[in-house]
Design a protein around this motif. Structure first.
Motif, PDB file in Angstrom:
ATOM      1  N   ASN A 169       0.818  -1.221   0.000  1.00 51.63           N
ATOM      2  CA  ASN A 169       0.000   0.000   0.000  1.00 51.63           C
ATOM      3  C   ASN A 169       0.849   1.266   0.000  1.00 51.63           C
ATOM      4  O   ASN A 169       0.394   2.331   0.427  1.00 51.63           O
ATOM      5  N   ALA A 217      -6.916   0.321   5.372  1.00 50.89           N
ATOM      6  CA  ALA A 217      -6.351  -0.459   4.269  1.00 50.89           C
ATOM      7  C   ALA A 217      -5.311  -1.460   4.786  1.00 50.89           C
ATOM      8  O   ALA A 217      -5.302  -2.635   4.372  1.00 50.89           O
ATOM      9  N   TYR A 260      -1.586   4.343  -7.060  1.00 55.90           N
ATOM     10  CA  TYR A 260      -2.207   3.371  -6.154  1.00 55.90           C
ATOM     11  C   TYR A 260      -3.398   2.688  -6.830  1.00 55.90           C
ATOM     12  O   TYR A 260      -3.577   1.470  -6.700  1.00 55.90           O
ATOM     13  N   GLY A 309      -7.333  -2.549   0.164  1.00 54.88           N
ATOM     14  CA  GLY A 309      -6.388  -3.312   0.989  1.00 54.88           C
ATOM     15  C   GLY A 309      -6.609  -4.803   0.862  1.00 54.88           C
ATOM     16  O   GLY A 309      -5.643  -5.585   0.797  1.00 54.88           O
TER      17      GLY A 309
END
Length: 481
Positions: A84, A148, A392, A448
């Protein structure tokens, strides 16, 4: 800090989970707390009466449960951080700019604050400067990252974790539908006053009736927020159903949410449903090998059923469809020409003005109110924020993988693809309505989990051995940690 009765209830549940529950049950408790988005668990008078919603309070129990977990979940934290990392970059820059940028650019521009001004002028502005909203926005960004990371750890370290998260997605979908119907039915009755006790957050609680129709909002401040939350879980259930993951439960949940969103009269809901419907159809044409024929037939049948129900309604009560369409028109097409529509456009353009005025640096989350996630990120975090967030999104979606578009041989990757698509589409309502650059906890949960299920590289064997992941349908699949 002033706790409310909701915080007291959460404290009792949270302590029970810490004493007898698991890391997974604490995370599930946090996700269900998201249904109380219009509520306040804590009131902060020192910050201008800002409120902390129940989900943020429940997150504290998740952190403690992770530390106390006998499976030593935190040992996998470095891996969760790496997976992440772009979200952490986005949030770290957002937090830093929320604290520093309003001081750096103080007095250089006029902005409509995130917390509405007490003024009859819809376009009222004030000089840019530090405010309590910068601090609360920074806290929300930090909480989003923790959600996440915790989703990653629950998925990777808890036996039966992913099965529990899927069950939670189904349960929340039905709870959202039921709460929407109950609150709508209770409008104007004594029960409405009781339900309003749960809607104690420091938000604008708007009158939700229009030409005799009661708009659906559940325990949220307004229908658009209700639609935003529900759409994320609708897509999650629809994608799991498409991949034949517990289809007997995920399919009906997705259909029920689709129906409730259709009748929510929220322009946010209609834009989101249209976007996902186009994706669903195009995917079937572009990836026919991954498109289950049975699911395509069921989808077509569901559309036919909805059309028949609408036609029957028009025959039984001829004036009802006309009134309903008038209301929908007022909330969608007619809204753009209304004072509210002009105000939303003004808020959205603030993001671009802030981006240009800050030379691409951003003036910090919480410094102004937007009406689009894109312009909110641009104006708040500038080039660094928009680039890191885009990277991301790419790492979550992984567009070149077949599991993004349908069921594949490895069940773990199929489930991960469903969560990834749901994460991306959960942002669609925010693109047309978000007042701030925070993509929210639903997005963090979905993203996540998706990254945990579809790592880009095979995890290295660790000394503690392999991890056991209990998947739906009673299957147990072991992968390296």
């Amino acid at each position: 800090m002033q706790p409310t009765f909701i915080a007291a209830i959460q404290l009792a549940i949270g302590l029970a989970i810490l004493l007898r529950g698991t890391f997974t049950s604490a995370y599930v408790f946090m996700l269900y707390s998201g249904l109380l988005a219009g509520s306040a668990a804590l009131v902060l008078p020192a910050l201008g009466g800002s409120t902390i919603p129940p989900l943020q309070v429940a997150l504290l129990f998740v952190i403690v449960a992770a530390a106390l977990s006998p499976s030593r979940s935190l040992l996998l934290l470095p891996e969760a951080v790496r997976a992440n990392r772009w979200l952490l970059c986005f949030a770290a820059y957002g937090i830093a700019s929320a604290l520093l940028a309003p001081r750096l650019f103080a007095g250089t521009m006029q902005v409509a604050p995130l917390k509405p001004l007490d003024s009859p002028d819809l376009f009222e502005t004030a000089l840019l400067g530090p405010s309590a909203q910068n601090l609360t926005s920074a806290v929300y960004l930090f909480g989003m990252v923790l959600v996440a990371l915790a989703a990653y750890l629950v998925t990777c370290t808890q036996r039966g974790g992913i099965a529990a998260l899927i069950s939670t997605g189904i349960g929340i979908a039905w709870a959202h539908v039921v709460l929407g119907l109950v609150v709508m039915a209770a409008h104007g009755t004594p029960l409405d006053a009781i339900l309003n006790l749960l809607r104690n957050g420091n938000y604008a609680q708007l009158d939700q009736s229009y030409q005799g129709f009661v708009r659906i909002r559940g325990l949220f401040p307004e229908p658009s927020a209700y639609a935003d939350f529900g759409f994320a879980f609708m897509v999650l259930n629809a994608e799991l159903w498409y991949r034949s993951i517990r289809p007997g439960a995920t399919g009906p949940a997705a259909f029920a949410l689709t129906m409730i969103l259709t009748f929510s009269t929220s322009s946010t809901a209609y834009a989101a449903l249209l976007a996902y419907g186009l994706f669903f159809v195009l995917r079937a044409f572009l990836t026919p090998r991954l498109a289950p024929a049975s699911r395509i037939r069921q989808f077509a049948f569901a559309v036919l059923v909805i059309a028949i129900l609408v036609a029957a309604m028009m025959l039984i009560v001829p004036e009802l469809p006309v009134k309903f369409m008038d209301m929908v028109n007022g909330m969608t097409i007619g809204k753009s020409a209304s004072a509210s529509g002009r105000q939303r456009l003004f808020w959205a353009l603030q993001g671009w003005d802030a981006f240009v005025g800050s030379y691409g640096i951003g003036i910090g989350p919480g410094s102004f109110r937007s009406s689009s996630l894109v312009t909110a990120i641009l104006g708040s975090t500038g080039v660094i924020g928009i680039v890191s967030f885009a990277l991301y999104l790419r790492s979550v979606l992984q567009p070149r993988r077949q599991s993004t578009y349908g069921r594949v041989a490895l069940l773990e990757h199929s489930i991960g693809g469903a969560f990834a698509v749901a994460a991306i589409f959960s942002l669609i309502p925010l693109v047309t309505s978000s007042a701030k650059p925070d993509p929210g906890t639903n997005f963090a949960f979905l993203a996540g989990t998706a990254l945990a299920l579809r790592p880009k590289q095979r995890r290295k064997e660790r000394g503690e051995g392999a991890r056991a992941m209990t998947l739906p349908h009673g299957m147990s699949q072991t992968t390296t940690a």
